[in-house]
Design an enzyme around this catalytic site. Structure first.
Site, PDB file in Angstrom:
ATOM      1  CG  ASP A 121       6.733   5.488   6.353  1.00 41.65           C
ATOM      2  OD1 ASP A 121       7.016   6.764   6.120  1.00 41.65           O
ATOM      3  OD2 ASP A 121       6.537   5.096   7.633  1.00 41.65           O
ATOM      4  CG  ASP A 126      -0.391  -0.301   2.590  1.00 37.70           C
ATOM      5  OD1 ASP A 126       0.814  -0.674   2.411  1.00 37.70           O
ATOM      6  OD2 ASP A 126      -0.998  -0.512   3.594  1.00 37.70           O
TER       7      ASP A 126
END
Ligand code: IMP
Length: 177
Positions: free
Chosen positions: A105, A102
């Site tokens: 980071d 998804d």
């Protein structure tokens, strides 16, 4: 469902769906000349479920797909720096893996999984992220396919959670904390 204070829509569901169609077409083109039997799409549970399903359907390629459960966040807003892979991925023997998550980071999760896949003998790992906090990770890992670059804000919805909540929101929301 009550939304957290100071949160707002970053990408609505229509924008997300359109972008996924574009990514799917790029992925299709990339694998067009490959032997489909050699490719496995591996998505990182739980957060990438919505993205992986939509991408897989839009790609319309007859390749294998599976999930692996990985966690580094627990219940906090920052990566713990300790990536746990809960499923055995030793039996992923595909020659080429499309790793789908998804969000990119810090990049630690993807790097850990890529290293494990490579040590298992996977020859090629291509990465595909819906979101990329590029400013935060300073391009430490350049996605092969990506949806949107986003600022360093905590986001949720469309599979992404806050401590297990809000995954089923159709939009992606940004949370200022
Ligand atoms: P990384 O290892 O720091 O790249 O983190 C990757 C994982 O952390 C993702 O697969 C997500 O599960 C989670 N994560 C990172 N940023 C966010 C966020 O803003 N919202 C929700 N989950 C996030």
């Amino acid at each position: 469902m009550k939304l957290p204070p100071n949160s707002s829509v970053l990408f609505d569901s229509q924008t997300i769906r359109s972008r996924i169609l574009e990514i799917a077409e790029k992925v299709r083109q990339y694998y067009a000349s490959c032997d489909l039997g050699e490719i496995e799409m591996v998505w990182i549970a739980e957060g990438a479920r919505h993205f992986a399903d939509a991408l897989f359907n839009a790609m319309n390629l007859s390749i294998k797909m599976r999930s692996i459960k990985v966690s580094s966040y627990g219940k906090s807003f920052e990566s713990s720096g300790d990536v746990k892979i809960y499923d055995s991925i030793n039996d992923i023997k595909a020659r080429r893996v499309l790793l789908v998550d998804d969000i990119l980071d810090t990049g630690l999760t993807a790097k850990t999984v890529i290293a494990k896949l490579k040590s298992n003998g996977v020859e090629e790992v291509k990465t595909c992220f819906l979101l990329n906090k590029a400013e935060k990770n300073k391009g430490c890992l350049k996605p092969d396919f990506e949806g949107f670059e986003i600022p360093d804000k905590y986001v949720f919805g469309f599979g992404l959670d806050i401590a297990g909540e809000y995954r089923d929101l159709p939009d992606i929301m940004a949370f200022d904390y």
